[in-house]
Design a protein around this motif. Structure first.
Motif, PDB file in Angstrom:
ATOM      1  N   VAL A  22     -17.682   8.261  -2.061  1.00 32.89           N
ATOM      2  CA  VAL A  22     -16.396   8.267  -1.090  1.00 32.89           C
ATOM      3  C   VAL A  22     -16.429   6.798  -0.279  1.00 32.89           C
ATOM      4  O   VAL A  22     -15.501   6.282  -0.251  1.00 32.89           O
ATOM      5  N   GLN A  23     -17.519   6.403  -0.124  1.00 24.99           N
ATOM      6  CA  GLN A  23     -17.842   5.287   0.540  1.00 24.99           C
ATOM      7  C   GLN A  23     -17.476   4.098  -0.539  1.00 24.99           C
ATOM      8  O   GLN A  23     -16.608   2.987   0.128  1.00 24.99           O
ATOM      9  N   ARG A  24     -17.681   4.138  -1.718  1.00 23.80           N
ATOM     10  CA  ARG A  24     -17.424   3.275  -2.468  1.00 23.80           C
ATOM     11  C   ARG A  24     -15.848   2.859  -2.662  1.00 23.80           C
ATOM     12  O   ARG A  24     -15.189   2.017  -2.858  1.00 23.80           O
ATOM     13  N   ASP A  25     -15.255   4.383  -2.766  1.00 20.19           N
ATOM     14  CA  ASP A  25     -13.775   4.299  -3.040  1.00 20.19           C
ATOM     15  C   ASP A  25     -13.084   3.621  -1.772  1.00 20.19           C
ATOM     16  O   ASP A  25     -12.257   2.923  -1.958  1.00 20.19           O
ATOM     17  N   PHE A  26     -13.623   3.999  -0.494  1.00 17.54           N
ATOM     18  CA  PHE A  26     -13.234   3.559   0.711  1.00 17.54           C
ATOM     19  C   PHE A  26     -13.215   1.987   0.650  1.00 17.54           C
ATOM     20  O   PHE A  26     -12.308   1.045   1.265  1.00 17.54           O
ATOM     21  N   ASP A  27     -14.379   1.355   0.278  1.00 14.61           N
ATOM     22  CA  ASP A  27     -14.470  -0.110   0.142  1.00 14.61           C
ATOM     23  C   ASP A  27     -13.406  -0.711  -0.653  1.00 14.61           C
ATOM     24  O   ASP A  27     -12.930  -1.893  -0.563  1.00 14.61           O
ATOM     25  N   LEU A  28     -13.178  -0.097  -2.014  1.00 12.30           N
ATOM     26  CA  LEU A  28     -12.517  -0.641  -2.844  1.00 12.30           C
ATOM     27  C   LEU A  28     -10.999  -0.524  -2.637  1.00 12.30           C
ATOM     28  O   LEU A  28     -10.295  -1.561  -2.705  1.00 12.30           O
ATOM     29  N   ARG A  29     -10.556   0.474  -1.753  1.00  5.86           N
ATOM     30  CA  ARG A  29      -9.087   0.451  -0.987  1.00  5.86           C
ATOM     31  C   ARG A  29      -9.203  -0.607  -0.174  1.00  5.86           C
ATOM     32  O   ARG A  29      -7.982  -1.084  -0.269  1.00  5.86           O
ATOM     33  N   LYS A  30     -10.221  -0.828   0.553  1.00  5.76           N
ATOM     34  CA  LYS A  30     -10.103  -1.913   1.437  1.00  5.76           C
ATOM     35  C   LYS A  30      -9.693  -3.324   0.882  1.00  5.76           C
ATOM     36  O   LYS A  30      -8.971  -4.106   1.290  1.00  5.76           O
ATOM     37  N   GLU A  32      -8.716  -3.894  -2.274  1.00  8.50           N
ATOM     38  CA  GLU A  32      -7.339  -3.831  -2.585  1.00  8.50           C
ATOM     39  C   GLU A  32      -6.208  -4.349  -1.634  1.00  8.50           C
ATOM     40  O   GLU A  32      -5.281  -4.795  -2.085  1.00  8.50           O
ATOM     41  N   GLU A  33      -6.333  -3.562  -0.511  1.00 12.20           N
ATOM     42  CA  GLU A  33      -5.350  -4.004   0.623  1.00 12.20           C
ATOM     43  C   GLU A  33      -5.539  -5.430   0.771  1.00 12.20           C
ATOM     44  O   GLU A  33      -4.398  -5.962   1.156  1.00 12.20           O
ATOM     45  N   ALA A  34      -6.909  -5.995   1.105  1.00  7.77           N
ATOM     46  CA  ALA A  34      -6.773  -7.379   1.396  1.00  7.77           C
ATOM     47  C   ALA A  34      -6.331  -8.256   0.329  1.00  7.77           C
ATOM     48  O   ALA A  34      -5.692  -9.265   0.673  1.00  7.77           O
ATOM     49  N   ARG A  35      -6.652  -7.770  -0.822  1.00  8.24           N
ATOM     50  CA  ARG A  35      -5.940  -8.714  -2.064  1.00  8.24           C
ATOM     51  C   ARG A  35      -4.450  -8.689  -2.011  1.00  8.24           C
ATOM     52  O   ARG A  35      -3.860  -9.810  -2.288  1.00  8.24           O
ATOM     53  N   LEU A  36      -3.904  -7.517  -1.902  1.00 10.78           N
ATOM     54  CA  LEU A  36      -2.423  -7.437  -1.862  1.00 10.78           C
ATOM     55  C   LEU A  36      -1.803  -8.042  -0.627  1.00 10.78           C
ATOM     56  O   LEU A  36      -0.790  -8.867  -0.918  1.00 10.78           O
ATOM     57  N   GLU A  37      -2.418  -8.095   0.389  1.00 10.10           N
ATOM     58  CA  GLU A  37      -1.892  -8.863   1.511  1.00 10.10           C
ATOM     59  C   GLU A  37      -2.066 -10.235   1.520  1.00 10.10           C
ATOM     60  O   GLU A  37      -1.219 -11.076   1.675  1.00 10.10           O
ATOM     61  N   ASP A  38      -3.257 -10.670   0.672  1.00 10.00           N
ATOM     62  CA  ASP A  38      -3.275 -12.256   0.424  1.00 10.00           C
ATOM     63  C   ASP A  38      -1.987 -12.665  -0.545  1.00 10.00           C
ATOM     64  O   ASP A  38      -1.579 -13.622  -0.205  1.00 10.00           O
ATOM     65  N   LEU A  39      -1.950 -11.811  -1.547  1.00  6.38           N
ATOM     66  CA  LEU A  39      -0.631 -11.891  -2.655  1.00  6.38           C
ATOM     67  C   LEU A  39       0.641 -12.045  -1.832  1.00  6.38           C
ATOM     68  O   LEU A  39       1.467 -12.819  -2.003  1.00  6.38           O
ATOM     69  N   GLY A 116       1.151  -2.378  -6.934  1.00  5.84           N
ATOM     70  CA  GLY A 116      -0.097  -2.135  -6.302  1.00  5.84           C
ATOM     71  C   GLY A 116       0.308  -1.240  -4.882  1.00  5.84           C
ATOM     72  O   GLY A 116      -0.494  -0.520  -4.503  1.00  5.84           O
ATOM     73  N   THR A 117       1.416  -1.710  -4.166  1.00  5.18           N
ATOM     74  CA  THR A 117       1.803  -0.926  -2.941  1.00  5.18           C
ATOM     75  C   THR A 117       2.719   0.169  -3.363  1.00  5.18           C
ATOM     76  O   THR A 117       2.973   0.716  -2.258  1.00  5.18           O
TER      77      THR A 117
END
Length: 153
Positions: A22-30, A32-39, A116-117
């Motif tokens: 669950v923690q790994r999933d949470f970290d991956l989601r964060k 991915e959100e940061a990557r999408l915001e950068d894009l 992605g979003t």
């Protein structure tokens, strides 16, 4: 999403493993959100530049709208983007096999962000259920209310 996990029937080792997943999933989601915001930031910056340059009608006929390299017949030929309809060079665009055409890098990034979003999904749902109005979305698409203010599922 919002449900609590009942880990009481698991051993300590199993519960620890589930928690790590669950923690790994949470970290991956964060991430991915940061990557999408950068894009999104890159796309916004590029669209501002593109708006400025597209007003100069002559420049896009003779130069790539992104890297401003001049078009030449064989060396650097121009390609029209399927999305924005502006001309780009080979280095600033990619061929889309499914649509059999060229898509410039900023439009390709926009497609990645949209995918992605899940914007494409929300736009589809919005257009499909437009007839239901705001009341439908305020109460949720799966809940209907009656005259007695009781929820039916």
């Amino acid at each position: 999403m919002g449900r609590k996990l009942d880990l009481s029937k698991l051993t300590d080792e199993e519960a620890k493993h589930v928690w790590e997943v669950v923690q790994r999933d949470f970290d991956l989601r964060k991430k991915e959100e940061a990557r999408l915001e950068d894009l999104k930031g890159k796309i916004e910056k590029e669209s501002t530049k593109r708006e400025l340059l597209s007003t100069q009608s002559q420049i896009n006929e003779t130069h790539c709208i992104h890297c401003l390299q001049p078009f030449k017949f064989l060396v650097n030929s121009k390609r029209q983007c399927l999305d924005c309809q502006l001309y780009t060079c080979k280095n600033c665009s990619r061929f889309n096999k499914r649509e059999q055409g060229w898509v410039c890098d900023p439009c390709r990034l926009s497609r990645i962000v949209e995918t992605g979003t899940l914007e494409w999904y929300y736009e589809h749902v919005r257009s499909r259920f437009k007839q239901f109005g705001k009341h439908f979305w305020r109460n949720g698409p799966l809940v209907a209310t009656t005259d007695h203010n009781q929820s039916l599922v």
